[in-house]
Structure formats: C-alpha cells, structure tokens
Write a protein that holds these residues in place. Structure first.
Motif: not given
Length: 262
Positions: A145-149
């Motif tokens: 999904g939009d899981l990111n650093a």
C-alpha cells in the motif's frame, strides 16, 4: 502463479484457484480495465484496497460484483467508511450498482481474515490504511500500500527524518513477528522523495528475506518525460537491492507479467 502489472500500485495476482486484485486505480490505456475480460467469471476473485486515496482506490471495483460469481472485497477501514453507501442496508444511494454486504470485509492493522483459499493479514501504513500480507498456495505475498519510509531528506529536519524512520521500522517490527520470509513483495519506490528516495525499499529487503521484489508507486510525475525518468530511477536496482538474495523485477508497462518458477 502470475503477477500482472495494471498501473501504479495496481496488480492482478493469478493462481490456479483464484484471482486477486490489489489497489486498482485505472487502466491508463482503456476506460474499462482490460484485464477483467481475461478472467474466468466463475473463479473466485478477491479485491483488496489498502486505503481510499484516489491513486489506490476506484469505486468502479464494486461494479465487478455483477461480473463474477464469487467476489470478495477486502477494504481498509477508511475505505470501508468512505464506500459504505455501496453496501450498507437501507442506503438511499442510487448511483453505481450496490454490493451484497456479505461480500465486503473491512480490516484494520492487526486484523486477519481467511477462507479455504487464502489468508489476509493487515498491518499498518506510514500514510493511512493498511499494508497486506497474503498467504496463498503456501506462498507469502506482500502488498505495501503506502507503507514506506516517506523521508523527504531535502526538505526535512533530522528530527523529522528520525521520526519517519522510527514509525516505519515500528511497522516492520510488527510484520517481522509474523514472518521473516516473503516470497513476493510489491513495494513503493517513489523518486519524488528526492535524495535517497529508495531508503524504505533498501531497509525492507535487508530486514526480510524477499524472494522477488517488484517496485511500484512511480507513476505520479506531472510530465511524460519526467515519468520516464521516475520509472528508470525506481528500477535502478543497484541503488537499493540486497546483493545477497532475491530477484528484482521491473514491471512498468500495463499488462507486463511476472511468473513464478515451477
């Protein structure tokens, strides 16, 4: 097992027993998604949405319920709330075709759901909504999904950078409790972040044993030329890949496919 790139963060996973669509936004070359025509209408279809941002969610997905005998919608809680008029009993909504609420499941981080064909576990995101870990045919499939650093190093203080990395690593800790091995990962590599835009991916492929890594979320340029630059940068695997293990696959054209080895 086949993974087909739709666009942006959208993918179609096809197995012998079912089909799974992740984060459908659009088919950039057709007003209607062309991949739907190739699917067996009698084969179970699972439609996952990580969150309701417009580049991850299109309400047209609910029209698919009339095309497939067995369709299941697995939605993040924020998506479920924004779309509840499509399936809530007593809704006065008169637009797109409504969906049987029994076909809809909402999930928050920490939730899990399964049937005879697959298991879905929801984890957090550093934006909103969920990231998902699927277990299907004995394989673990991760869609971030939009899981990111989301670290904008060129515009952030060191404190802001440290906070973003801490939030990111806390969610990775939650995932690591469940598994260290991921067979296929679809993960954001977004050059808009600027300096070291690949930091999240670099951390991820060293934290987990990733068999196949596929970048995504690189289509938000405002000019065609810049778009090509973004794609090239996101797929420059030498910048962030783990040389000790895993393959890195560039799926950049709608319809491009990756097939698992027998």
């Amino acid at each position: 097992m086949t993974l087909k790139y739709i666009y942006h963060d959208g993918f179609l996973l096809q197995t012998s027993k079912c089909n799974v669509v992740f984060d459908y936004w659009k088919d950039p070359d057709s007003p209607e998604p062309r991949f739907l025509k190739s699917l067996n209408p009698h084969k179970p279809l699972y439609v996952l949405v990580s969150h309701h941002h417009k580049d991850h969610y299109n309400p047209e997905i609910f029209q698919w319920s009339s095309m497939f005998d067995k369709v299941h919608y697995i939605l993040s809680r924020d998506t479920f709330r924004s779309a509840r008029h499509f399936f809530s009993p007593g809704s006065l909504y008169k637009g797109l075709k409504r969906v049987d609420p029994d076909k809809v499941m909402d999930m928050s981080p920490g939730d899990s759901w399964h049937d005879d064909l697959l298991k879905v576990e929801a984890f957090g995101s550093t934006d909103i909504g969920n990231s998902y870990l699927l277990t299907i045919d004995g394989k673990k499939i991760f869609h971030a999904g939009d899981l990111n650093a989301w670290v904008w190093k060129d515009d952030s203080t060191q404190q802001e950078i440290d906070q973003a990395l801490a939030q990111y690593n806390n969610i990775l800790d939650d995932i690591a409790v469940k598994t260290q091995d991921i067979d296929v990962a679809m993960f954001p590599v977004d050059p808009r972040l600027g300096t070291d835009f690949w930091t999240g991916a670099q951390i991820f492929v060293r934290r987990f044993k990733v068999g196949t890594f596929i970048p995504m979320h690189f289509t938000l340029a405002d000019q065609p030329e810049k778009q090509l630059d973004y794609i090239a940068a996101a797929c420059n695997f030498a910048a962030y890949s783990n040389s000790e293990r895993g393959e890195y696959v560039a799926l950049t054209s709608p319809g491009a496919e990756w097939r698992s080895k027998p």
